[in-house]
Design a protein around this motif. Structure first.
Motif, PDB file in Angstrom:
ATOM      1  N   GLY A  95       0.547  -1.615  -0.013  1.00 19.15           N
ATOM      2  CA  GLY A  95       0.101   0.234  -0.019  1.00 19.15           C
ATOM      3  C   GLY A  95       0.654   1.903   0.088  1.00 19.15           C
ATOM      4  N   HIS A  96       1.815   1.021  -0.095  1.00 17.96           N
ATOM      5  CA  HIS A  96       2.683   2.862   0.300  1.00 17.96           C
ATOM      6  C   HIS A  96       3.499   2.620  -1.860  1.00 17.96           C
ATOM      7  CE1 HIS A  96       3.747   2.453   3.996  1.00 17.96           C
ATOM      8  NE2 HIS A  96       4.268   1.613   3.849  1.00 17.96           N
ATOM      9  N   ALA A  97       2.673   3.909  -2.138  1.00 16.26           N
ATOM     10  CA  ALA A  97       3.020   3.816  -3.450  1.00 16.26           C
ATOM     11  C   ALA A  97       4.212   4.939  -3.804  1.00 16.26           C
ATOM     12  CB  ALA A  97       1.505   4.899  -4.016  1.00 16.26           C
ATOM     13  N   VAL A  98       4.684   5.002  -5.021  1.00 13.89           N
ATOM     14  CA  VAL A  98       5.563   5.469  -4.905  1.00 13.89           C
ATOM     15  C   VAL A  98       5.521   7.012  -5.483  1.00 13.89           C
ATOM     16  CG1 VAL A  98       7.799   6.029  -6.701  1.00 13.89           C
ATOM     17  CG2 VAL A  98       7.095   4.016  -5.804  1.00 13.89           C
ATOM     18  N   LYS A  99       5.471   8.590  -5.087  1.00 12.23           N
ATOM     19  CA  LYS A  99       4.881   9.226  -5.629  1.00 12.23           C
ATOM     20  C   LYS A  99       5.891   9.806  -6.547  1.00 12.23           C
ATOM     21  CE  LYS A  99       1.962   8.909  -1.598  1.00 12.23           C
ATOM     22  NZ  LYS A  99       1.739   9.867   0.385  1.00 12.23           N
ATOM     23  N   VAL A 100       5.070   9.976  -8.010  1.00  9.08           N
ATOM     24  CA  VAL A 100       6.288  10.895  -9.097  1.00  9.08           C
ATOM     25  C   VAL A 100       5.337  12.484  -8.701  1.00  9.08           C
ATOM     26  CG1 VAL A 100       7.267  11.005 -11.035  1.00  9.08           C
ATOM     27  CG2 VAL A 100       6.673   8.510  -9.836  1.00  9.08           C
ATOM     28  N   ARG A 101       6.628  13.156  -8.603  1.00  8.96           N
ATOM     29  CA  ARG A 101       6.534  14.821  -9.599  1.00  8.96           C
ATOM     30  C   ARG A 101       6.949  15.178  -9.186  1.00  8.96           C
ATOM     31  NH1 ARG A 101       5.162  19.491  -4.944  1.00  8.96           N
ATOM     32  NH2 ARG A 101       3.717  20.806  -6.546  1.00  8.96           N
ATOM     33  N   LEU A 102       6.416  16.410 -11.061  1.00  2.91           N
ATOM     34  CA  LEU A 102       7.204  17.401 -11.747  1.00  2.91           C
ATOM     35  C   LEU A 102       6.642  18.512 -11.318  1.00  2.91           C
ATOM     36  CD1 LEU A 102       8.330  17.523 -14.076  1.00  2.91           C
ATOM     37  CD2 LEU A 102       6.565  18.230 -15.893  1.00  2.91           C
ATOM     38  N   THR A 103       7.886  19.316 -10.819  1.00  4.11           N
ATOM     39  CA  THR A 103       7.168  20.385 -10.462  1.00  4.11           C
ATOM     40  C   THR A 103       8.855  21.486 -11.214  1.00  4.11           C
ATOM     41  OG1 THR A 103       9.011  20.329  -8.739  1.00  4.11           O
ATOM     42  CG2 THR A 103       6.730  20.238  -8.397  1.00  4.11           C
ATOM     43  N   GLY A 104       8.787  23.002 -11.561  1.00  6.49           N
ATOM     44  CA  GLY A 104       9.795  23.789 -12.376  1.00  6.49           C
ATOM     45  C   GLY A 104      10.630  24.037 -11.875  1.00  6.49           C
ATOM     46  N   VAL A 141      17.011  16.685 -11.473  1.00  7.92           N
ATOM     47  CA  VAL A 141      17.073  17.940 -11.825  1.00  7.92           C
ATOM     48  C   VAL A 141      17.538  17.840 -13.434  1.00  7.92           C
ATOM     49  CG1 VAL A 141      17.645  19.984 -10.865  1.00  7.92           C
ATOM     50  CG2 VAL A 141      17.029  17.910  -9.611  1.00  7.92           C
ATOM     51  N   PHE A 142      16.801  19.224 -13.815  1.00  4.15           N
ATOM     52  CA  PHE A 142      17.226  19.614 -15.490  1.00  4.15           C
ATOM     53  C   PHE A 142      17.075  20.521 -15.677  1.00  4.15           C
ATOM     54  CE2 PHE A 142      13.486  16.306 -15.266  1.00  4.15           C
ATOM     55  CZ  PHE A 142      12.500  17.321 -15.542  1.00  4.15           C
ATOM     56  N   PRO A 143      17.270  21.151 -16.427  1.00  4.04           N
ATOM     57  CA  PRO A 143      16.543  22.626 -17.567  1.00  4.04           C
ATOM     58  C   PRO A 143      15.811  22.955 -16.721  1.00  4.04           C
ATOM     59  CG  PRO A 143      18.668  22.029 -18.605  1.00  4.04           C
ATOM     60  CD  PRO A 143      18.058  20.742 -17.831  1.00  4.04           C
ATOM     61  N   GLY A 144      14.641  24.385 -16.501  1.00  7.93           N
ATOM     62  CA  GLY A 144      13.526  24.512 -16.366  1.00  7.93           C
ATOM     63  C   GLY A 144      12.702  23.545 -15.296  1.00  7.93           C
ATOM     64  N   GLY A 145      12.766  22.403 -14.941  1.00  8.92           N
ATOM     65  CA  GLY A 145      12.516  21.739 -14.342  1.00  8.92           C
ATOM     66  C   GLY A 145      13.078  20.695 -13.374  1.00  8.92           C
ATOM     67  N   CYS A 146      12.221  19.832 -12.195  1.00  9.18           N
ATOM     68  CA  CYS A 146      12.549  19.172 -11.073  1.00  9.18           C
ATOM     69  C   CYS A 146      11.206  17.327 -11.324  1.00  9.18           C
ATOM     70  CB  CYS A 146      13.269  19.290  -9.939  1.00  9.18           C
ATOM     71  SG  CYS A 146      13.224  17.793  -9.041  1.00  9.18           S
ATOM     72  N   ILE A 147      12.155  16.733 -10.925  1.00  4.42           N
ATOM     73  CA  ILE A 147      10.796  15.502 -11.140  1.00  4.42           C
ATOM     74  C   ILE A 147      10.745  14.762  -9.678  1.00  4.42           C
ATOM     75  CG2 ILE A 147       9.904  13.065 -11.646  1.00  4.42           C
ATOM     76  CD1 ILE A 147      11.010  13.943 -14.674  1.00  4.42           C
ATOM     77  N   THR A 148      10.782  14.276  -9.020  1.00  2.04           N
ATOM     78  CA  THR A 148      10.592  14.143  -7.810  1.00  2.04           C
ATOM     79  C   THR A 148       9.589  12.957  -7.514  1.00  2.04           C
ATOM     80  OG1 THR A 148       8.852  14.852  -6.119  1.00  2.04           O
ATOM     81  CG2 THR A 148      11.079  16.188  -5.950  1.00  2.04           C
ATOM     82  N   TYR A 149      10.898  11.512  -6.834  1.00  2.00           N
ATOM     83  CA  TYR A 149       9.966  10.325  -6.202  1.00  2.00           C
ATOM     84  C   TYR A 149      10.286  10.083  -4.966  1.00  2.00           C
ATOM     85  CZ  TYR A 149      11.554  10.625 -11.566  1.00  2.00           C
ATOM     86  OH  TYR A 149      12.739  10.562 -12.511  1.00  2.00           O
ATOM     87  N   ARG A 150       9.537  10.293  -4.526  1.00  2.87           N
ATOM     88  CA  ARG A 150       9.204   9.492  -2.894  1.00  2.87           C
ATOM     89  C   ARG A 150       8.736   8.228  -2.424  1.00  2.87           C
ATOM     90  NH1 ARG A 150       9.908  14.419  -0.371  1.00  2.87           N
ATOM     91  NH2 ARG A 150       9.101  16.273  -1.405  1.00  2.87           N
ATOM     92  N   PHE A 151       9.862   7.296  -2.370  1.00  2.46           N
ATOM     93  CA  PHE A 151       9.883   6.091  -2.270  1.00  2.46           C
ATOM     94  C   PHE A 151       9.473   5.323  -0.219  1.00  2.46           C
ATOM     95  CE2 PHE A 151      13.926   6.832  -2.983  1.00  2.46           C
ATOM     96  CZ  PHE A 151      14.564   6.379  -1.944  1.00  2.46           C
ATOM     97  N   ASP A 152       8.498   4.957  -0.221  1.00  2.00           N
ATOM     98  CA  ASP A 152       8.762   4.180   1.110  1.00  2.00           C
ATOM     99  C   ASP A 152       7.975   2.925   0.968  1.00  2.00           C
ATOM    100  OD1 ASP A 152       8.207   3.042   3.512  1.00  2.00           O
ATOM    101  OD2 ASP A 152       6.390   5.075   4.366  1.00  2.00           O
ATOM    102  N   LEU A 153       9.815   1.480   0.770  1.00  6.57           N
ATOM    103  CA  LEU A 153       9.530   0.579   0.337  1.00  6.57           C
ATOM    104  C   LEU A 153       9.826  -0.555   1.326  1.00  6.57           C
ATOM    105  CD1 LEU A 153      11.045   1.015  -3.209  1.00  6.57           C
ATOM    106  CD2 LEU A 153       8.258   1.262  -2.501  1.00  6.57           C
ATOM    107  N   ARG A 154       9.400  -2.107   1.565  1.00 12.73           N
ATOM    108  CA  ARG A 154       9.494  -2.591   2.892  1.00 12.73           C
ATOM    109  C   ARG A 154      11.194  -3.404   2.448  1.00 12.73           C
ATOM    110  NH1 ARG A 154       8.909  -8.448   3.309  1.00 12.73           N
ATOM    111  NH2 ARG A 154       7.951  -8.434   1.686  1.00 12.73           N
TER     112      ARG A 154
END
Length: 191
Positions: A95-104, A141-154
């Motif tokens: 039940g612990h999803a990896v959360k992926v988020r694109l931001t500037g 991290v790259f020009p103009g953006g960032c992707i974060t991957y939050r994980f919580d795995l057994r």
């Protein structure tokens, strides 16, 4: 038989693209901000990826989901002005999803550099826990953006799960998406 003119062909492609968008998304308007909720932001779903790209117009890359391994799903996908986020869930992650988020942009803080996931991409990892759970954040991290991957795995299956989610989320270059949108759907990605 009369052949359609170029403007008629372009209009037909635009109508087709609009139908694809309407068939795959639900537009929710709340407090003046538009949000799009739909299924998977698949690498083959050009119209959907166009929406992701427009959410962060400065981003040189757009995250997309390639073929998922057995047992993985995408339970949520949310596109808003300024960010896109989705979750990847494995039947082995309890039940612990990896959360992926694109931001500037993002702050990596004390994250450690790790192997880059693409040309012009700096990749970092920050662990908040190793035992009993392997948890933390991976950053692209790259020009103009960032992707974060939050994980919580057994602990235990975490090595395979980390590899599987990293292999499943691809970084599509914005210029490639622009070209494919124009060629396949006759659509222009701004800017």
């Amino acid at each position: 038989m009369n052949r359609p003119t170029r403007p008629a062909q372009r209009n037909a492609r635009c109508v087709l693209a609009a139908c694809v968008l309407l068939a795959t998304t639900i537009i929710v308007t709340a407090s003046g901000c538009a949000a799009v909720r739909a299924s998977t932001p698949a690498c083959r779903s050009l119209a959907r990826l166009g929406l992701v790209a427009q959410s962060v117009p400065s981003a040189a890359y757009v995250p997309c989901v390639n073929d998922l391994p057995p047992g993985w799903s995408v339970p949520s996908f949310d596109v808003r002005r300024g960010s896109t986020q989705f979750a990847l869930l494995s039947d082995r992650s309890q039940g612990h999803a990896v959360k992926v988020r694109l931001t500037g942009g993002c702050q990596t803080g004390r994250a450690e550099p790790t192997t880059s996931r693409g040309p012009g991409v700096q990749t970092f990892i920050r662990l908040s826990s190793i035992d009993p759970r392997y948890a933390g954040t991976l950053y692209d991290v790259f020009p103009g953006g960032c992707i974060t991957y939050r994980f919580d795995l057994r602990r235990g299956p975490h090595i395979a799960l980390m590899q599987e989610f990293e292999d499943s989320v691809m970084l599509m270059p914005r210029h490639q998406l622009q070209s494919e949108l124009h060629t396949e759907l006759g659509l222009q990605l701004q800017p």
